[in-house]
Design a protein around this motif. Structure first.
Motif, PDB file in Angstrom:
ATOM      1  N   GLU A 101      29.771  51.419  33.078  1.00  0.00           N
ATOM      2  CA  GLU A 101      29.926  50.433  34.284  1.00  0.00           C
ATOM      3  C   GLU A 101      29.965  49.012  33.829  1.00  0.00           C
ATOM      4  O   GLU A 101      30.853  48.446  34.155  1.00  0.00           O
ATOM      5  CB  GLU A 101      28.660  50.489  35.128  1.00  0.00           C
ATOM      6  CG  GLU A 101      28.259  51.615  36.263  1.00  0.00           C
ATOM      7  CD  GLU A 101      27.158  51.665  36.774  1.00  0.00           C
ATOM      8  OE1 GLU A 101      27.260  50.488  37.822  1.00  0.00           O
ATOM      9  OE2 GLU A 101      26.055  52.144  36.730  1.00  0.00           O
ATOM     10  N   ALA A 102      29.494  48.537  32.642  1.00  0.00           N
ATOM     11  CA  ALA A 102      29.638  47.205  32.133  1.00  0.00           C
ATOM     12  C   ALA A 102      31.007  47.182  31.749  1.00  0.00           C
ATOM     13  O   ALA A 102      31.689  46.136  31.946  1.00  0.00           O
ATOM     14  CB  ALA A 102      28.764  47.296  30.832  1.00  0.00           C
ATOM     15  N   GLY A 103      31.617  48.005  31.124  1.00  0.00           N
ATOM     16  CA  GLY A 103      33.143  48.115  30.545  1.00  0.00           C
ATOM     17  C   GLY A 103      34.049  48.018  31.665  1.00  0.00           C
ATOM     18  O   GLY A 103      34.930  47.294  32.085  1.00  0.00           O
ATOM     19  N   GLU A 104      33.759  48.796  33.006  1.00  0.00           N
ATOM     20  CA  GLU A 104      34.447  48.697  34.050  1.00  0.00           C
ATOM     21  C   GLU A 104      34.571  47.352  34.646  1.00  0.00           C
ATOM     22  O   GLU A 104      35.384  46.685  35.059  1.00  0.00           O
ATOM     23  CB  GLU A 104      33.968  49.800  35.262  1.00  0.00           C
ATOM     24  CG  GLU A 104      34.250  51.200  34.728  1.00  0.00           C
ATOM     25  CD  GLU A 104      33.673  52.082  35.556  1.00  0.00           C
ATOM     26  OE1 GLU A 104      33.066  51.766  36.547  1.00  0.00           O
ATOM     27  OE2 GLU A 104      33.609  53.346  35.182  1.00  0.00           O
ATOM     28  N   ALA A 105      33.481  46.669  34.694  1.00  0.00           N
ATOM     29  CA  ALA A 105      33.317  45.266  35.362  1.00  0.00           C
ATOM     30  C   ALA A 105      33.996  44.176  34.446  1.00  0.00           C
ATOM     31  O   ALA A 105      34.900  43.494  35.125  1.00  0.00           O
ATOM     32  CB  ALA A 105      31.844  44.936  35.400  1.00  0.00           C
ATOM     33  N   ILE A 106      33.912  44.333  33.232  1.00  0.00           N
ATOM     34  CA  ILE A 106      34.598  43.468  32.385  1.00  0.00           C
ATOM     35  C   ILE A 106      36.175  43.923  32.438  1.00  0.00           C
ATOM     36  O   ILE A 106      36.916  42.942  32.550  1.00  0.00           O
ATOM     37  CB  ILE A 106      34.066  43.424  30.972  1.00  0.00           C
ATOM     38  CG1 ILE A 106      32.559  43.002  30.906  1.00  0.00           C
ATOM     39  CG2 ILE A 106      35.048  42.890  29.869  1.00  0.00           C
ATOM     40  CD1 ILE A 106      31.775  43.139  29.741  1.00  0.00           C
ATOM     41  N   GLY A 107      36.484  45.186  32.512  1.00  0.00           N
ATOM     42  CA  GLY A 107      37.814  45.510  32.835  1.00  0.00           C
ATOM     43  C   GLY A 107      38.469  44.928  33.750  1.00  0.00           C
ATOM     44  O   GLY A 107      39.696  44.502  33.922  1.00  0.00           O
ATOM     45  N   LYS A 108      37.786  44.751  35.125  1.00  0.00           N
ATOM     46  CA  LYS A 108      38.057  44.272  36.260  1.00  0.00           C
ATOM     47  C   LYS A 108      38.391  42.734  36.074  1.00  0.00           C
ATOM     48  O   LYS A 108      39.490  42.185  36.727  1.00  0.00           O
ATOM     49  CB  LYS A 108      37.251  44.626  37.323  1.00  0.00           C
ATOM     50  CG  LYS A 108      37.276  45.958  37.946  1.00  0.00           C
ATOM     51  CD  LYS A 108      36.152  46.130  38.880  1.00  0.00           C
ATOM     52  CE  LYS A 108      36.142  47.507  39.473  1.00  0.00           C
ATOM     53  NZ  LYS A 108      35.197  47.760  40.380  1.00  0.00           N
ATOM     54  N   GLY A 109      37.613  42.024  35.282  1.00  0.00           N
ATOM     55  CA  GLY A 109      37.903  40.586  35.062  1.00  0.00           C
ATOM     56  C   GLY A 109      39.058  40.361  34.324  1.00  0.00           C
ATOM     57  O   GLY A 109      39.929  39.637  34.556  1.00  0.00           O
ATOM     58  N   LEU A 110      39.210  41.369  33.215  1.00  0.00           N
ATOM     59  CA  LEU A 110      40.542  41.151  32.434  1.00  0.00           C
ATOM     60  C   LEU A 110      41.706  41.463  33.117  1.00  0.00           C
ATOM     61  O   LEU A 110      42.846  40.760  33.245  1.00  0.00           O
ATOM     62  CB  LEU A 110      40.491  42.284  31.093  1.00  0.00           C
ATOM     63  CG  LEU A 110      39.460  41.739  30.344  1.00  0.00           C
ATOM     64  CD1 LEU A 110      39.036  43.140  29.527  1.00  0.00           C
ATOM     65  CD2 LEU A 110      39.833  40.850  29.318  1.00  0.00           C
ATOM     66  N   GLU A 111      41.648  42.410  33.914  1.00  0.00           N
ATOM     67  CA  GLU A 111      42.953  42.771  34.899  1.00  0.00           C
ATOM     68  C   GLU A 111      43.420  41.766  35.836  1.00  0.00           C
ATOM     69  O   GLU A 111      44.813  41.534  35.905  1.00  0.00           O
ATOM     70  CB  GLU A 111      42.846  44.163  35.647  1.00  0.00           C
ATOM     71  CG  GLU A 111      44.110  44.632  36.073  1.00  0.00           C
ATOM     72  CD  GLU A 111      43.970  46.176  36.536  1.00  0.00           C
ATOM     73  OE1 GLU A 111      44.900  46.533  37.262  1.00  0.00           O
ATOM     74  OE2 GLU A 111      42.975  47.035  36.055  1.00  0.00           O
ATOM     75  N   ALA A 112      42.315  41.141  36.233  1.00  0.00           N
ATOM     76  CA  ALA A 112      42.689  39.875  37.165  1.00  0.00           C
ATOM     77  C   ALA A 112      43.474  38.779  36.480  1.00  0.00           C
ATOM     78  O   ALA A 112      44.069  38.047  37.144  1.00  0.00           O
ATOM     79  CB  ALA A 112      41.367  39.279  37.810  1.00  0.00           C
ATOM     80  N   LYS A 113      43.146  38.798  35.249  1.00  0.00           N
ATOM     81  CA  LYS A 113      44.069  37.954  34.483  1.00  0.00           C
ATOM     82  C   LYS A 113      45.136  38.286  33.501  1.00  0.00           C
ATOM     83  O   LYS A 113      45.675  37.600  32.638  1.00  0.00           O
ATOM     84  CB  LYS A 113      42.988  37.256  33.294  1.00  0.00           C
ATOM     85  CG  LYS A 113      41.878  36.571  33.955  1.00  0.00           C
ATOM     86  CD  LYS A 113      42.188  35.576  34.886  1.00  0.00           C
ATOM     87  CE  LYS A 113      40.941  34.749  35.400  1.00  0.00           C
ATOM     88  NZ  LYS A 113      41.460  33.401  36.324  1.00  0.00           N
ATOM     89  N   GLY A 114      45.521  39.420  33.903  1.00  0.00           N
ATOM     90  CA  GLY A 114      46.909  39.926  33.261  1.00  0.00           C
ATOM     91  C   GLY A 114      46.567  41.038  32.153  1.00  0.00           C
ATOM     92  O   GLY A 114      47.751  41.144  31.507  1.00  0.00           O
ATOM     93  N   LEU A 115      45.365  41.399  31.819  1.00  0.00           N
ATOM     94  CA  LEU A 115      45.075  42.402  30.720  1.00  0.00           C
ATOM     95  C   LEU A 115      44.507  43.630  31.181  1.00  0.00           C
ATOM     96  O   LEU A 115      43.772  43.652  31.859  1.00  0.00           O
ATOM     97  CB  LEU A 115      44.248  41.588  29.659  1.00  0.00           C
ATOM     98  CG  LEU A 115      44.820  40.227  29.142  1.00  0.00           C
ATOM     99  CD1 LEU A 115      43.683  39.658  28.347  1.00  0.00           C
ATOM    100  CD2 LEU A 115      45.888  40.553  28.414  1.00  0.00           C
ATOM    101  N   VAL A 116      45.160  44.737  30.767  1.00  0.00           N
ATOM    102  CA  VAL A 116      44.361  46.032  31.092  1.00  0.00           C
ATOM    103  C   VAL A 116      43.602  46.277  29.771  1.00  0.00           C
ATOM    104  O   VAL A 116      44.245  46.894  28.788  1.00  0.00           O
ATOM    105  CB  VAL A 116      45.614  47.108  31.342  1.00  0.00           C
ATOM    106  CG1 VAL A 116      45.059  48.467  31.531  1.00  0.00           C
ATOM    107  CG2 VAL A 116      46.370  46.714  32.687  1.00  0.00           C
ATOM    108  N   ALA A 117      42.339  46.859  30.017  1.00  0.00           N
ATOM    109  CA  ALA A 117      41.481  47.210  28.895  1.00  0.00           C
ATOM    110  C   ALA A 117      41.702  48.764  28.945  1.00  0.00           C
ATOM    111  O   ALA A 117      41.445  49.585  29.724  1.00  0.00           O
ATOM    112  CB  ALA A 117      39.971  46.914  29.094  1.00  0.00           C
ATOM    113  N   LEU A 118      41.977  49.213  27.409  1.00  0.00           N
ATOM    114  CA  LEU A 118      42.254  50.585  27.104  1.00  0.00           C
ATOM    115  C   LEU A 118      40.899  51.121  26.499  1.00  0.00           C
ATOM    116  O   LEU A 118      40.889  52.302  26.347  1.00  0.00           O
ATOM    117  CB  LEU A 118      43.356  50.774  26.447  1.00  0.00           C
ATOM    118  CG  LEU A 118      44.808  50.386  27.015  1.00  0.00           C
ATOM    119  CD1 LEU A 118      45.862  50.645  26.124  1.00  0.00           C
ATOM    120  CD2 LEU A 118      45.114  50.952  28.264  1.00  0.00           C
TER     121      LEU A 118
END
Length: 334
Positions: A130-147
């Motif tokens: 869950e924590a990684g998913e939440a941070i991943g959403k923040g990253l994606e909103a700024k143009g980065l996709v967490a793998l």
């Protein structure tokens, strides 16, 4: 702003040309994409090995539709520039420390809170969930996709005075920290004197007594020879800040669903490989510092340190109320 971006693009093009010049050209399918990967670390490093593995596996599993090269040692620029270039799609992927990303992606600041994780294994579980998913959403909103979230180890205290087992042991010490208000607040909350300075100045500062101690992961403590001038190493694990294997959302959006699934799968493989290699590197570093006569102790009662951080958390949450749920998710996890 347009002029700055054009200049950075020109600099990037020159850097790429210099790096690939003279290496020869291999044939690829006519429709193949050629990716560029950014990395700050030297080529012989767990992160670097995992990134090279990622790129080679992507090429293999896409049957040559996607090929590319990882540029190590920061040759494509420093992290802030590389993040911007990745958001623009000029760099296709990179591994970025979450520590300095807070200004661009507020969610990433959460992992820089002292003692928020209880240990490395817990960090892995939370960042894979869950924590990684939440941070991943923040990253994606700024143009980065967490793998995936790579392991950058746990930072612990070392000094020339005494073992640290309780917050009071830090009282009165001059401790070098990274230039970040959270880390300054962490030392001050324990009664110490925080001293931000460049990492390259730490060895001499420890040797001459400009600072009494510092904090970092064990490979950094060992590889920089800080153990020679700060013989007490206390495994507090007060900061556990992962690195993100991220790719450009512009690149991601141009992939087919099938290739996106491949990239996700390879990202997980690469993350597992990096974490295993990092653990081995930490083990080797600890063996070396122990054999040198360093006094190593494990901080058993982290609850006392977490309690001492109340003022740090209060200020952070007052400034970032929208991150309260994420902070509580991590702090309350087993």
């Amino acid at each position: 702003m347009a002029t700055i971006i054009k200049r950075r693009l020109s600099q990037l093009a020159l850097a790429v040309a210099l790096c690939v010049g003279g290496t020869g050209v291999t044939s690829t399918p006519a429709s193949a994409e050629t990716w560029r990967g950014w990395n700050i670390h030297v080529a012989e490093y767990p992160v670097s090995h995992a990134m090279d593995f990622f790129m080679s596996r992507v090429a293999e599993k896409t049957e040559g539709r996607i090929t590319g090269k990882v540029f190590h040692s920061g040759v494509l620029g420093d992290q802030p520039d590389a993040i911007e270039q990745t958001r623009l799609g000029v760099i296709n992927f990179g591994v970025f420390s979450l520590g300095p990303m807070g200004q661009a992606v507020p969610e990433t600041n959460v992992v820089s809170l002292p003692f928020i994780f209880k240990g490395i294994d817990q960090m892995h579980r939370l960042m894979d969930g869950e924590a990684g998913e939440a941070i991943g959403k923040g990253l994606e909103a700024k143009g980065l996709v967490a793998l995936g979230f790579y392991d950058a180890g746990a930072r612990s205290f070392y000094n020339s005075k005494r073992p640290i087992n309780a917050p009071s042991d830090v009282s009165g010490m001059k401790v070098r920290v990274m230039s970040n208000d959270l880390f300054v607040g962490m030392i001050e909350a324990m009664g110490g004197n925080a001293t931000p300075m460049a990492f390259g100045e730490v060895y001499q500062s420890l040797k001459t007594g400009v600072v009494d101690g510092a904090e970092n992961n064990s490979p950094s403590y060992e590889s920089t020879n800080h153990y020679e001038v700060a013989k007490y190493f206390s495994l507090s694990e007060h900061l556990i800040i992962p690195e993100c294997l991220c790719m450009s959302k512009k690149t991601w959006d141009g992939l087919s669903p099938e290739d996106q699934a491949i990239i996700r799968e390879v990202g997980k493989e690469s993350t597992a490989m990096q974490r295993a290699e990092w653990a081995e590197r930490e083990k080797a570093s600890m063996e070396k510092v122990k054999s040198s006569g360093t006094v190593v102790n494990t901080v058993e009662d982290k609850a006392a340190f977490q309690a001492a951080m109340a003022s740090v958390y209060d200020k952070f949450l007052a400034d970032n109320p929208e991150l309260t749920d994420l902070v509580n998710l991590i702090r309350n996890a087993d």
